[in-house]
Design a protein around this motif. Structure first.
Motif, PDB file in Angstrom:
ATOM      1  N   PRO A  26       0.479  -0.937  -0.404  1.00  0.00           N
ATOM      2  CA  PRO A  26       0.116   0.053  -0.109  1.00  0.00           C
ATOM      3  C   PRO A  26       0.921   1.153   0.236  1.00  0.00           C
ATOM      4  CG  PRO A  26       0.217  -1.224   2.295  1.00  0.00           C
ATOM      5  CD  PRO A  26       0.735  -1.788   1.437  1.00  0.00           C
ATOM      6  N   VAL A  27       2.304   1.137   0.280  1.00  0.00           N
ATOM      7  CA  VAL A  27       3.019   2.293  -0.189  1.00  0.00           C
ATOM      8  C   VAL A  27       4.428   2.026  -0.865  1.00  0.00           C
ATOM      9  CG1 VAL A  27       2.105   2.720   2.670  1.00  0.00           C
ATOM     10  CG2 VAL A  27       4.525   1.239   2.152  1.00  0.00           C
ATOM     11  N   SER A  28       5.067   2.800  -1.482  1.00  0.00           N
ATOM     12  CA  SER A  28       5.945   2.679  -2.184  1.00  0.00           C
ATOM     13  C   SER A  28       7.039   3.982  -2.520  1.00  0.00           C
ATOM     14  CB  SER A  28       5.677   1.939  -4.108  1.00  0.00           C
ATOM     15  OG  SER A  28       4.936   3.644  -4.545  1.00  0.00           O
ATOM     16  N   PRO A  29       8.406   3.935  -1.867  1.00  0.00           N
ATOM     17  CA  PRO A  29       9.288   4.517  -2.249  1.00  0.00           C
ATOM     18  C   PRO A  29       8.796   6.279  -3.031  1.00  0.00           C
ATOM     19  CG  PRO A  29      10.359   2.789  -2.105  1.00  0.00           C
ATOM     20  CD  PRO A  29       8.935   2.081  -2.466  1.00  0.00           C
ATOM     21  N   GLY A  30       8.865   5.169  -4.173  1.00  0.00           N
ATOM     22  CA  GLY A  30       8.027   6.723  -5.474  1.00  0.00           C
ATOM     23  C   GLY A  30       6.733   7.371  -5.309  1.00  0.00           C
TER      24      GLY A  30
END
Length: 539
Positions: A48-52
């Motif tokens: 559900p989260v991404s570094p980008g």
């Protein structure tokens, strides 16, 4: 690659030695396993989260505010915790450096921990291949985060560690996650071995709402405490697992609110006897399908299977020659079924209807059906009318036509369909027909003409023509399609749409497992990929 069923329990060194003795290239073993892992990772849910997508965690950008006041830090704790929980774990921890106001919030916010985000590139390079060194730094970082944060954990995705090398840490991870209330867990073992035993601690994790397990041997559920349950689990994915029939039955029985079940690439034969008052969607992909029986599933809406390993060149010949069975018992809300293979799979339905003095098995609730028909095999085509009669209220039919082998085993003409007796859904309910990879064979044309000339309520027929029909020196697309365009259409308002397939090498049906489990997506079999190509007009 060897059949995965024969790889289970065999050390990698022994397999490599056997391959060398047999004169086979040992490198192909890792190539094959990497291919299997590619499909495993494709089935895993996206974090559900991404570094980008993470914002810059610096307050320097607030200098444009006229009074220089940090208004974000003035927000209530509940909102700040929500912001932190939407960040990758590394960035969430960094918020403690923003100001004293933020320092205690990281430890009290539900955390999202994705081990690939702990890599220097944030996981942008993709998954590690077999043979690549296990990232020790990532494993250490996971241990530190799990120990430091008091929980709860919003989601934890652990897919980068070779678990055999870190058995002690792996067991501690699960103990911590159970104690700190993980809600979503994706837990993948990077082989070898392919059948590493999963610690039974997992079965005491009552907080789970979503669970995906990859390349594990499921614990012997006979030894799991009888009180073990997943009371909140709604989605379960088992990818390349080793399990007994009783283990799968145990997990289903202990998951009273489960809605979505995914079994992808089981290393052992799958015998699914579905008894569930909550399951709405079942997906089977790249699976050795032996027996599926829907015994009692009153809420089941979708039974979706794709990419059966039996059709793979990697599969042992003895498995390819085995037929499988699908039995449908009590499933009054089953709306969608496919891909079914007439001639290779047996279909049994408990509901019966008396037609002209004879009993017919029917599934009246099914409205969308997808089948794969080998139009170069007479025995396969002969099974199709019987299959279609099982679905009297069918509204949409998807037909995949695989490449006809050089040695065809028989064809059928229009007379075969005309003399076979009425098919209720064709006459009364079928509104949409999608036919993929049409090659112009006599059997394909006969089937399409039959639907066109008998379909009273047909509104749309989409025919996607295989790319090979456009190669120089062929009979020509116009000649192949002429019998269809000249047919005496029963439904004058039906729209015939012809497309040139954009696909060059089609090994099987095109389908989307992500769309299949999305109950808001009306028809996951219709991906509309053909709209990306040019339309065909027949003169």
């Amino acid at each position: 690659m060897d059949d995965p069923q024969f790889l289970v329990g065999t050390p990698r060194s022994e397999l490599l030695a056997n391959m060398e003795r047999e004169g086979r290239d040992p490198a192909t073993l890792d190539v094959g396993i990497n291919l299997v892992l590619y499909f495993v990772y494709d089935y895993l849910p996206h974090p559900p989260v991404s570094p980008g997508s993470a914002p810059t965690l610096s307050l320097a950008g607030t200098s444009w505010v006229s009074d220089g006041v940090d208004r974000i830090s003035r927000l209530p704790d509940v909102l700040l915790r929500d912001i932190i929980s939407r960040l990758p774990a590394k960035d969430a921890a960094r918020t403690a450096a923003l100001s004293s106001r933020w320092r205690p919030l990281w430890r009290s916010a539900p955390l999202a921990l994705v081990d690939s985000h702990l890599l220097p590139d944030g996981g942008a390079a993709g998954q590690f291949t077999i043979g690549a060194p296990s990232p020790r730094a990532v494993t250490d970082a996971v241990s530190r985060v799990l120990a430091a944060h008091p929980g709860p954990f919003r989601c934890v995705h652990l897919t980068r560690s070779t678990m055999e090398e870190h058995r002690g840490e792996m067991a501690r991870w699960l103990d911590i996650l159970v104690a700190k209330g993980v809600q979503e867990l994706v837990f993948v073992n990077r082989p070898w071995p392919l059948d590493l035993r999963l610690p039974a601690t997992l079965f005491s994790c009552a907080s789970l709402t979503r669970l995906y397990l990859g390349v594990w041997r499921i614990p012997d559920t006979a030894a799991v405490p009888r009180g073990a349950r997943f009371p909140n689990l709604k989605e379960l994915g088992l990818c390349m697992t080793v399990m007994e029939d009783r283990d799968l039955a145990f997990m289903l029985e202990r998951s009273p609110v489960l809605e979505s079940l995914i079994i992808m690439g089981s290393q052992t034969g799958v015998r699914l006897h579905l008894v569930s008052q909550s399951v709405r969607c079942v997906q089977l992909g790249y699976t050795y399908l032996e027996d599926i029986e829907v015994v009692d599933a009153p809420r089941l809406e979708r039974l979706f299977q794709s990419d059966n390993f039996r059709q793979s060149e990697l599969t042992d010949p003895s498995i390819k020659n085995c037929s499988s069975k699908i039995k449908i018992g009590r499933a009054p809300n089953l709306r969608m079924l496919g891909y079914i293979l007439p001639g290779e799979q047996e279909l049994g339905i408990s509901n019966t209807l008396i037609v002209a003095g004879a009993k017919e098995s029917i599934a009246p609730s099914v409205q969308i059906l997808a089948i794969e028909v080998q139009f170069g095999c007479r025995n396969s085509i002969k099974k199709v009318p019987g299959f279609l009669r099982c679905f009297p209220n069918l509204g949409t039919l998807h037909v995949q036509s695989p490449r006809i082998p050089k040695e065809s085993t028989g064809k059928v003409n229009l007379k075969f369909w005309q003399e076979g007796g009425p098919i209720k859904c064709v006459l009364q309910s079928l509104k949409k027909l999608f036919f993929y990879e049409f090659r112009g064979s006599r059997s394909e044309v006969a089937f399409l003409k039959f639907i066109a000339e008998r379909g009273r309520v047909l509104e749309q027929m989409v025919v996607v023509v295989a790319k090979e029909c456009f190669s120089p020196g062929g009979d020509g697309v116009n000649a192949k399609l002429k019998p269809l365009t000249n047919a005496k259409w029963n439904s004058k308002g039906c729209k015939l749409e012809l497309f040139k397939s954009p696909l060059t090498d089609v090994a099987g049906p095109i389908c989307s497992h992500r769309h299949a489990s999305d109950l808001g997506f009306a028809d996951p079999f219709d991906l509309k990929y053909y709209y990306k190509s040019e339309t065909i007009s027949v003169s």
